[in-house]
Design a protein around this motif. Structure first.
Motif, PDB file in Angstrom:
ATOM      1  N   VAL A 174     -10.470  -6.303  -1.901  1.00  0.00           N
ATOM      2  CA  VAL A 174     -10.724  -5.566  -0.660  1.00  0.00           C
ATOM      3  C   VAL A 174     -11.350  -4.211  -0.968  1.00  0.00           C
ATOM      4  CG1 VAL A 174      -9.703  -4.582   1.420  1.00  0.00           C
ATOM      5  CG2 VAL A 174      -8.827  -6.734   0.515  1.00  0.00           C
ATOM      6  N   GLN A 175     -10.862  -3.530  -1.974  1.00  0.00           N
ATOM      7  CA  GLN A 175     -11.465  -2.256  -2.367  1.00  0.00           C
ATOM      8  C   GLN A 175     -12.911  -2.442  -2.802  1.00  0.00           C
ATOM      9  OE1 GLN A 175      -8.563  -1.255  -5.417  1.00  0.00           O
ATOM     10  NE2 GLN A 175      -7.782   0.436  -4.187  1.00  0.00           N
ATOM     11  N   ARG A 176     -13.161  -3.446  -3.624  1.00  0.00           N
ATOM     12  CA  ARG A 176     -14.523  -3.703  -4.102  1.00  0.00           C
ATOM     13  C   ARG A 176     -15.453  -4.013  -2.940  1.00  0.00           C
ATOM     14  NH1 ARG A 176     -17.137  -1.717  -7.464  1.00  0.00           N
ATOM     15  NH2 ARG A 176     -15.494  -2.077  -9.016  1.00  0.00           N
ATOM     16  N   ALA A 214     -15.437   8.978  -5.504  1.00  0.00           N
ATOM     17  CA  ALA A 214     -15.821   8.306  -6.745  1.00  0.00           C
ATOM     18  C   ALA A 214     -14.903   7.120  -7.019  1.00  0.00           C
ATOM     19  CB  ALA A 214     -15.760   9.288  -7.909  1.00  0.00           C
ATOM     20  N   GLU A 215     -15.483   6.064  -7.595  1.00  0.00           N
ATOM     21  CA  GLU A 215     -14.728   4.833  -7.801  1.00  0.00           C
ATOM     22  C   GLU A 215     -13.459   5.057  -8.619  1.00  0.00           C
ATOM     23  OE1 GLU A 215     -15.474   0.541  -9.945  1.00  0.00           O
ATOM     24  OE2 GLU A 215     -17.081   1.391  -8.710  1.00  0.00           O
ATOM     25  N   GLU A 216     -13.530   5.940  -9.633  1.00  0.00           N
ATOM     26  CA  GLU A 216     -12.352   6.165 -10.467  1.00  0.00           C
ATOM     27  C   GLU A 216     -11.252   6.930  -9.724  1.00  0.00           C
ATOM     28  OE1 GLU A 216     -15.402   9.344 -11.830  1.00  0.00           O
ATOM     29  OE2 GLU A 216     -15.384   7.347 -10.922  1.00  0.00           O
ATOM     30  N   HIS A 217     -11.600   7.538  -8.589  1.00  0.00           N
ATOM     31  CA  HIS A 217     -10.585   8.234  -7.803  1.00  0.00           C
ATOM     32  C   HIS A 217      -9.590   7.273  -7.162  1.00  0.00           C
ATOM     33  CE1 HIS A 217     -12.565  11.861  -8.608  1.00  0.00           C
ATOM     34  NE2 HIS A 217     -12.644  12.395  -7.402  1.00  0.00           N
ATOM     35  N   GLY A 218     -10.030   6.059  -6.857  1.00  0.00           N
ATOM     36  CA  GLY A 218      -9.123   5.109  -6.216  1.00  0.00           C
ATOM     37  C   GLY A 218      -7.869   4.870  -7.047  1.00  0.00           C
ATOM     38  N   PHE A 272     -12.136   4.395   1.631  1.00  0.00           N
ATOM     39  CA  PHE A 272     -11.788   3.903   0.295  1.00  0.00           C
ATOM     40  C   PHE A 272     -10.581   4.647  -0.275  1.00  0.00           C
ATOM     41  CE2 PHE A 272     -12.495   4.449  -4.394  1.00  0.00           C
ATOM     42  CZ  PHE A 272     -12.102   3.165  -4.769  1.00  0.00           C
ATOM     43  N   SER A 273     -10.615   5.977  -0.216  1.00  0.00           N
ATOM     44  CA  SER A 273      -9.473   6.748  -0.720  1.00  0.00           C
ATOM     45  C   SER A 273      -8.228   6.480   0.118  1.00  0.00           C
ATOM     46  CB  SER A 273      -9.805   8.250  -0.724  1.00  0.00           C
ATOM     47  OG  SER A 273     -10.256   8.676   0.546  1.00  0.00           O
ATOM     48  N   THR A 274      -8.414   6.333   1.412  1.00  0.00           N
ATOM     49  CA  THR A 274      -7.301   6.024   2.312  1.00  0.00           C
ATOM     50  C   THR A 274      -6.635   4.723   1.903  1.00  0.00           C
ATOM     51  OG1 THR A 274      -8.893   6.779   3.993  1.00  0.00           O
ATOM     52  CG2 THR A 274      -6.705   6.106   4.764  1.00  0.00           C
ATOM     53  N   THR A 310      -6.942  -3.501   7.434  1.00  0.00           N
ATOM     54  CA  THR A 310      -6.311  -4.692   8.011  1.00  0.00           C
ATOM     55  C   THR A 310      -6.323  -5.838   7.004  1.00  0.00           C
ATOM     56  OG1 THR A 310      -6.945  -4.030  10.251  1.00  0.00           O
ATOM     57  CG2 THR A 310      -6.422  -6.359   9.897  1.00  0.00           C
ATOM     58  N   LYS A 311      -7.453  -6.044   6.340  1.00  0.00           N
ATOM     59  CA  LYS A 311      -7.539  -7.101   5.330  1.00  0.00           C
ATOM     60  C   LYS A 311      -6.513  -6.902   4.222  1.00  0.00           C
ATOM     61  CE  LYS A 311     -12.452  -8.324   5.737  1.00  0.00           C
ATOM     62  NZ  LYS A 311     -13.758  -8.321   5.032  1.00  0.00           N
ATOM     63  N   ALA A 312      -6.284  -5.652   3.856  1.00  0.00           N
ATOM     64  CA  ALA A 312      -5.361  -5.343   2.764  1.00  0.00           C
ATOM     65  C   ALA A 312      -3.905  -5.323   3.219  1.00  0.00           C
ATOM     66  CB  ALA A 312      -5.723  -3.998   2.139  1.00  0.00           C
ATOM     67  N   GLY A 313      -3.675  -5.429   4.509  1.00  0.00           N
ATOM     68  CA  GLY A 313      -2.311  -5.457   5.020  1.00  0.00           C
ATOM     69  C   GLY A 313      -1.624  -4.105   5.051  1.00  0.00           C
TER      70      GLY A 313
END
Length: 222
Positions: A27-29, A48-52, A76-78, A109-112
């Motif tokens: 889901v993140q990707r 930035a991707e590494e921040h996730g 994304f960060s959320t 929603t997808k990630a629940g």
């Protein structure tokens, strides 16, 4: 004269870093890819991707249950922070764009985790000033919004952060322009903000050379 130990961040080295961090889940990707395809001109606003993985790590490390995010974009960060919240944890997300955050809502929603996220569409200062301020309660916050208001956001967040709570601030190197005294606009705002944070006796803070600069500040007891 201080000398950096940071190696030049080549594309190959950056890929290596990402390969040795926790991978983004599907889901993140997908959210990262949708953001770049739907909003190519604004995709640079995405964390930035590494921040996730880092933000999720910090949520777990601090045991945060009550998070405030200022600047959500496509979420994304959320998503990364909400996935790391313990049961019963909540995240208040502040943004002004229904269009951008709609992408985030789909991913949440997808990630629940949509039930953990309280998205508030309004000027963030209005949202922050309406939050309870009689007793410090925020465990962690993430600030990644319009640079001209960083100082105002900071004040609202610090006063509501519990002792030991964490404030994470993005873009505190502002593309390397903070050292250029002739650079105005966002660079000047970030210079002033960094000076404010380093002089603020209510926190202990470190500025890290992560992505575009990341400041971590821990709220001290009064």
């Amino acid at each position: 004269m201080p000398q950096t130990k940071n190696p030049p961040l080549t594309d190959e080295l950056y890929a290596y870093v990402l390969e040795h961090n926790p991978p983004l889940d599907p889901v993140q990707r997908e959210l990262v890819e949708v953001t770049h395809s739907r909003f190519p001109d604004a995709a640079g606003l995405q964390t930035a991707e590494e921040h996730g993985p880092l933000l999720a790590f910090l949520v777990r490390l601090t045991g945060a249950r009550r998070i405030v995010e200022v600047g959500t974009f496509t979420g994304f960060s959320t998503l990364s922070m909400a996935q790391a919240l313990p049961e019963g944890g909540t995240l208040i997300a502040c943004d002004v764009s229904e269009e951008w955050t709609a992408i985030g809502r789909e991913a949440w929603t997808k990630a629940g985790v949509a039930d953990r996220i309280d998205l508030r569409i309004a000027p963030a200062l209005d949202t922050l000033r309406a939050l309870p301020d009689d007793d410090p309660w925020i465990d962690m916050s993430f600030l990644d919004a319009d640079k001209g208001n960083y100082t105002a956001y900071w004040e609202e967040l610090v006063r509501r952060t519990r002792p030991g709570g964490l404030i994470v601030v993005d873009n505190t190197l502002f593309h390397g322009q903070v050292t250029d005294p002739s650079a105005g606009g966002g660079a000047a705002a970030i210079r002033a903000f960094n000076d404010l944070v380093s002089a603020d006796a209510r926190v202990e803070a470190v500025l890290l050379t992560v992505a575009d600069g990341l400041t971590l500040a821990r709220r001290l007891a009064d």
